[in-house]
Scaffold this active site. Structure first.
Site, PDB file in Angstrom:
ATOM      1  N   ARG A 230       0.938  -1.088  -0.033  1.00 14.73           N
ATOM      2  CA  ARG A 230      -0.175  -0.157   0.045  1.00 14.73           C
ATOM      3  C   ARG A 230       0.751   1.133   0.045  1.00 14.73           C
ATOM      4  O   ARG A 230       1.973   1.199   0.740  1.00 14.73           O
ATOM      5  CB  ARG A 230      -1.071   0.149   1.344  1.00 14.73           C
ATOM      6  CG  ARG A 230      -1.920  -0.996   1.193  1.00 14.73           C
ATOM      7  CD  ARG A 230      -3.200  -0.884   0.117  1.00 14.73           C
ATOM      8  NE  ARG A 230      -4.064  -1.760   0.161  1.00 14.73           N
ATOM      9  CZ  ARG A 230      -3.974  -3.014  -0.521  1.00 14.73           C
ATOM     10  NH1 ARG A 230      -3.042  -3.327  -1.178  1.00 14.73           N
ATOM     11  NH2 ARG A 230      -5.030  -3.632  -0.400  1.00 14.73           N
ATOM     12  N   GLU A 258      -2.501   7.030  -6.816  1.00 16.43           N
ATOM     13  CA  GLU A 258      -2.189   5.506  -7.417  1.00 16.43           C
ATOM     14  C   GLU A 258      -1.843   6.144  -8.736  1.00 16.43           C
ATOM     15  O   GLU A 258      -1.098   5.403  -9.608  1.00 16.43           O
ATOM     16  CB  GLU A 258      -3.372   4.843  -7.144  1.00 16.43           C
ATOM     17  CG  GLU A 258      -3.022   3.325  -7.986  1.00 16.43           C
ATOM     18  CD  GLU A 258      -4.096   2.338  -7.521  1.00 16.43           C
ATOM     19  OE1 GLU A 258      -4.584   1.517  -8.143  1.00 16.43           O
ATOM     20  OE2 GLU A 258      -4.391   2.369  -6.416  1.00 16.43           O
ATOM     21  N   HIS A 277       0.591  -0.360 -10.424  1.00 20.50           N
ATOM     22  CA  HIS A 277      -0.282  -1.623  -9.813  1.00 20.50           C
ATOM     23  C   HIS A 277      -0.512  -2.736 -10.605  1.00 20.50           C
ATOM     24  O   HIS A 277      -1.773  -3.133 -10.668  1.00 20.50           O
ATOM     25  CB  HIS A 277      -1.722  -0.674  -9.534  1.00 20.50           C
ATOM     26  CG  HIS A 277      -2.289  -1.407  -8.101  1.00 20.50           C
ATOM     27  ND1 HIS A 277      -3.309  -0.997  -7.335  1.00 20.50           N
ATOM     28  CD2 HIS A 277      -2.052  -2.684  -7.672  1.00 20.50           C
ATOM     29  CE1 HIS A 277      -3.607  -1.752  -6.580  1.00 20.50           C
ATOM     30  NE2 HIS A 277      -2.982  -2.606  -6.434  1.00 20.50           N
TER      31      HIS A 277
END
Length: 319
Positions: A230, A258, A277
């Protein structure tokens, strides 16, 4: 689940298998429970994009007994009302952990081999014959790897590292046992002792910016920080400052925000590898999660307990 997820998750063979296990309409995918008939529903087969299963939803689903989640965390969809009702919940987190651990293993080995440095230098020194002299400390033999978080993924990373001649440390405040292939230490010792640090802790109030400026400063010169967990675990501004100095390296699959803007210095720093990601399940890897979920659904259909149940007593401190 999100219909776009369903289209990628449930391929034709899996769709046929699903039909043999349950009375289901695979083409009927919902991402909102509003107006959906749930009176006869016994199991929810869910994945990314499932809305919360609230008390109001449960009131419309009197026969619901289980939720089978074909993805990782269930925190966003399983509410306290589900646990009060005694709904059995299964997650495919174990299947999603595999590609994350594989990505991490690759990042660890590439970092030890100084692949980023050498790939860039090769353009300017094509005839160089002594890369080890140019990059002292190059190589993975007896390097020290620190694993932060004895989570499902953290433990799998430790397992994957066993065939290599590496010294592995692990730190987790909830770990009360020795893990084969790793030595348990506190976080500060791990950071000060590791050539490569890989993060596998959940995002909790107590883990927010656990890797702060002081802890980054304690890492050895030339050390690499890998984050597939995270973004909130790391003080990103403090990390950028260390990276801009050239003292540390980083492999980041998560950033804050992100979707990293093009103006972020992380894109241009030569000692950073940033990916969007992608460590978790993508492409053909989605079938692994679907297979596990269908195995769990089949067990439930035969009155057997789940192999991968979600424990509500530990959910708060998991990813």
């Amino acid at each position: 689940m999100d219909p776009r997820v369903a289209a990628r998750l449930i391929n034709a063979p899996l769709r046929e298998r699903l039909r043999t296990i349950a009375d289901v309409q695979p083409a009927h995918v919902v991402s909102d429970f509003t107006g959906v008939e749930l009176a006869h529903t016994e199991v929810l087969f869910t994945s990314w994009g499932c809305p919360p299963v609230t008390a109001e939803v449960l009131a419309r689903a009197p026969r619901l007994r289980a939720i089978v989640h074909a993805a990782g965390t269930v925190k966003e969809l399983v509410t306290d009302a589900c646990w009060r009702r005694g709904i059995a919940v299964s997650s495919a987190a174990a299947a999603n952990a595999e590609p994350v651990a594989e990505y991490t293993l690759a990042a660890i080995l590439f970092s030890g081999k100084r692949v980023m440095d050498i790939a860039r230098a090769y353009r300017h020194f094509p005839a160089a014959d002594d890369w080890a002299a140019r990059f002292p400390g190059l190589g993975n033999y007896r390097r020290t790897v620190g694993v932060v978080g004895a989570s499902r993924i953290g433990r799998r990373v430790i397992e994957l590292l066993r065939p290599f001649t590496l010294d592995v440390l692990v730190s987790d405040p909830y770990l009360d046992e020795e893990l084969p292939g790793a030595r348990r230490v506190d976080l500060d010792e791990l950071l000060a002792s590791s050539d490569i640090v890989t993060l596998h802790a959940p995002a909790l109030p107590e883990t927010h910016h656990m890797i702060d400026a002081a802890r980054l400063a304690s890492m050895p010169d030339g050390a690499t920080l890998i984050n597939t967990a995270r973004a909130a675990l790391v003080d990103q501004e403090a990390l950028i400052a260390e990276l801009a100095s050239g003292r540390l390296y980083a492999v980041l699959d998560l950033t804050q925000p992100e979707v990293l803007p093009a103006s972020s210095p992380l894109h241009d720093l030569p000692n950073v590898l940033v990916t969007p990601h992608i460590a978790g399940s993508l492409g053909g890897e989605l079938a692994r999660m679907a297979d596990l979920a269908l195995d769990e659904l089949a067990r439930h259909a035969h009155g057997l307990p789940f192999i991968h149940p979600v424990d509500p007593t530990t959910l708060a401190r998991s990813a």
